[in-house]
Design a protein around this motif. Structure first.
Motif, short mmCIF file in Angstrom:
data_model
loop_
_atom_site.label_atom_id
_atom_site.label_comp_id
_atom_site.label_asym_id
_atom_site.label_seq_id
_atom_site.Cartn_x
_atom_site.Cartn_y
_atom_site.Cartn_z
N ARG A 142 -1.10 1.85 -8.98
CA ARG A 142 -2.17 2.37 -9.83
C ARG A 142 -3.27 3.01 -9.00
O ARG A 142 -4.06 3.82 -9.50
N ASN A 143 -3.37 2.64 -7.74
CA ASN A 143 -4.33 3.27 -6.84
C ASN A 143 -3.57 3.57 -5.54
O ASN A 143 -2.94 2.67 -4.97
N LEU A 144 -3.61 4.83 -5.11
CA LEU A 144 -2.80 5.24 -3.97
C LEU A 144 -3.56 5.13 -2.65
O LEU A 144 -3.08 5.58 -1.62
N ARG A 145 -4.75 4.55 -2.70
CA ARG A 145 -5.57 4.51 -1.49
C ARG A 145 -6.05 3.12 -1.11
O ARG A 145 -7.00 2.99 -0.36
N ARG A 146 -5.46 2.09 -1.72
CA ARG A 146 -5.94 0.75 -1.36
C ARG A 146 -4.77 -0.18 -1.08
O ARG A 146 -3.63 0.09 -1.47
N ASP A 147 -5.07 -1.28 -0.42
CA ASP A 147 -4.10 -2.36 -0.23
C ASP A 147 -4.14 -3.26 -1.45
O ASP A 147 -5.23 -3.56 -1.94
N PHE A 148 -2.98 -3.69 -1.91
CA PHE A 148 -2.95 -4.64 -3.03
C PHE A 148 -2.58 -6.01 -2.52
O PHE A 148 -1.57 -6.16 -1.81
N PRO A 149 -3.35 -7.04 -2.90
CA PRO A 149 -2.87 -8.39 -2.64
C PRO A 149 -1.64 -8.64 -3.52
O PRO A 149 -1.54 -8.07 -4.61
N ARG A 188 0.85 -1.17 0.00
CA ARG A 188 0.00 0.00 0.00
C ARG A 188 0.89 1.23 0.00
O ARG A 188 1.95 1.23 0.63
N TYR A 189 0.48 2.25 -0.73
CA TYR A 189 1.23 3.51 -0.72
C TYR A 189 1.10 4.18 0.65
O TYR A 189 0.00 4.19 1.18
N PRO A 190 2.14 4.74 1.29
CA PRO A 190 3.52 4.83 0.78
C PRO A 190 4.45 3.78 1.39
O PRO A 190 5.65 3.96 1.34
N ASP A 191 3.87 2.69 1.92
CA ASP A 191 4.70 1.71 2.64
C ASP A 191 5.67 0.97 1.73
O ASP A 191 6.70 0.48 2.18
N SER A 192 5.29 0.82 0.46
CA SER A 192 6.15 0.12 -0.50
C SER A 192 6.80 1.15 -1.42
O SER A 192 6.39 2.31 -1.46
N SER A 193 7.81 0.74 -2.17
CA SER A 193 8.46 1.67 -3.11
C SER A 193 7.72 1.75 -4.43
O SER A 193 8.09 2.54 -5.31
#
Ligand SMILES: Cc1ncc(COP(=O)(O)O)c(C=O)c1O
Length: 445
Positions: A13-20, A4-9
């Motif tokens: 494509r979406n700055l407001r969600r968690d990605f599996p 999730r942004y900004p935890d990863s580098s």
């Protein structure tokens, strides 16, 4: 670690969600790092037509990369580029005899529009510079392709950079004036002629359109006479017709070219997405000798240069994907399973939020409405399509959302485009998960 942004580098494509984190794919299924399985009912984005984990295509890519990975298209040609061009042009409609390879669909559209313009200048008709396109319609996100796209939201911050592209109302039976009777100017094709006459045909270089609607009109299939009428209008006014088959081509609608059932032949065609089944990005611009000859006898080349055009590894992937489709008769399977899909999707029509279900082959659009009688869409603020798609992913079903098709702002639909290897059980599972997700939404949502 959270994806999730900004935890990863990664700039997601979406700055407001968690990605599996997807780690593996097999057939119609994707698996994330926790082992959760997702039924990929849209091939990611109308791309994974062969399904995930195809060892033959993966091996062909590895083999070509090991033998000859990159040569520049100005210095060399390669065996895969030659072989793929031969296959694509042989199965293309009419006289589309030459193929120019690029990476994305947007790049192919840019090249097609540039070729149309260059053709007219080199033919001694420099006044022909305008492009006409359908609205809603989508042709990509690079600047010229974006300008040609009848999707206002994507243009929000970039309007000052875009050339003006006059719009022609798209055939859209669910939302047009004739409500599906096929008699209004958008459905007959007369709207194109009206727009051409308003602009002055002597100023128009090309008309670009998707033969079967992608997410822009949610898999709308124009009526049978539509493309013949477009052909006739374009001929009469000396305008090039560009068929954008980036989404609907390469077998997706149950025939190799979506235009096949119409029997109409465009002047230029673009392909992308499904050509390699998603194993690498590859797109193509197909053009006839009668157009390319003008450049050959004039300036000597299409004035378009991209480092990775005609890439041997990308072309080898395309070749392997088409050979796999042929060996397993998957385009015919797409047609048969498409009929099954649309039969099973009839179950959705009962639901009060489902306004329309449409499409051809393994391409389907499901349009949601607040009121079925008036066809009134949800207000954009409800973010229906986005919430539906997220709920579906949560439930292990991947679909594609689209918004804004009703009036440029409101309108919600989701699209399906499962791999051609999809089974009846997986189609049943798709419909049952769709109904399950729908049950969480109500008309006041
Ligand atoms: C009809 C059509 N043309 C062009 C494009 C652009 O392709 P890409 O996203 O690969 O640049 C798309 C993408 O969805 C499309 O649907």
């Amino acid at each position: 670690m959270s994806h999730r942004y900004p935890d990863s580098s990664v700039l997601y494509r979406n700055l407001r969600r968690d990605f599996p984190l997807a780690v593996r794919g097999e057939g119609c299924w994707l698996y994330d790092e926790t082992g959760k399985a997702y039924l990929d009912a849209v091939g990611g984005a109308f791309v994974a037509s062969l399904g995930h984990g195809n060892r033959e295509v993966a091996a062909a890519i590895g083999e070509q990369a090991g033998r000859l990975a990159y040569v520049n298209g100005t210095q060399f040609t390669s065996e895969p580029a030659e072989a793929l061009a031969a296959i694509l042009t042989q199965r293309a409609p009419g006289d589309l005899s030459h193929a120019y390879f690029l990476g994305s669909g947007s790049e192919a559209v840019e090249a097609a529009l540039k070729l149309a313009r260059q053709y007219w200048v080199e033919s001694g008709v420099p006044s022909k510079h305008k492009v006409l396109s359908l609205t809603p319609g989508y042709h990509g996100n690079t600047m010229l392709a974006l300008a040609a796209s009848g999707r206002p939201r994507y243009q929000t911050y970039f309007k000052d950079w875009l050339v003006s592209v006059p719009r022609v109302p798209a055939p859209y039976p669910y939302r047009c004036a004739c409500r599906g009777a096929g008699t209004c100017p958008s459905c007959t094709g007369d709207a194109l002629e009206d727009a051409l006459l308003a602009e002055g045909p002597e100023t128009v270089a090309a008309f670009i359109a998707e033969p079967v609607g992608g997410s822009s009109t949610g898999a709308t299939v124009p009526k049978h006479s539509y493309w013949a009428r477009v052909r006739e209008i374009c001929d009469r006014h000396d305008v090039l017709w560009i068929a954008d088959e980036v989404l609907c081509g390469a077998g997706r609608t149950g025939t190799w070219s979506a235009l096949e059932p119409y029997g109409a032949v465009p002047d230029l065609m673009t392909m992308g997405k499904g050509i390699t089944g998603g194993y690498v990005p590859l797109s193509a611009l197909l053009a006839p000798k009668r157009i390319v000859d003008v450049l050959a006898k004039g300036s000597g080349a299409l004035l378009h240069a991209q480092t990775f055009s005609h890439h041997p590894v990308l072309c080898a992937a395309g070749l392997a994907a088409i050979r796999y489709l042929d060996a397993h008769d998957l385009v015919a399977r797409c047609a048969t399973m498409g009929t099954e899909l649309h039969r099973k999707l009839e179950a959705l029509r009962e639901h009060p939020l489902v306004g329309d279900v449409r499409g051809r082959g393994l391409l389907a659009g499901i349009e949601f409405v607040r009121d079925r009688d008036t066809r009134a869409p949800f207000p954009r603020s409800a973010k229906f399509a986005e919430r539906f798609t997220e709920a579906a992913q949560e439930a292990g079903l991947i679909v594609w959302p689209n918004t804004g098709h009703a009036d440029g702002t409101d309108g919600d639909l989701v699209m399906l485009a499962p791999p051609f290897i999809v089974t009846e059980t997986e189609l049943d599972e798709t419909v049952s998960r769709l109904l399950g997700v729908l049950s969480h939404f109500a008309t006041n949502d």
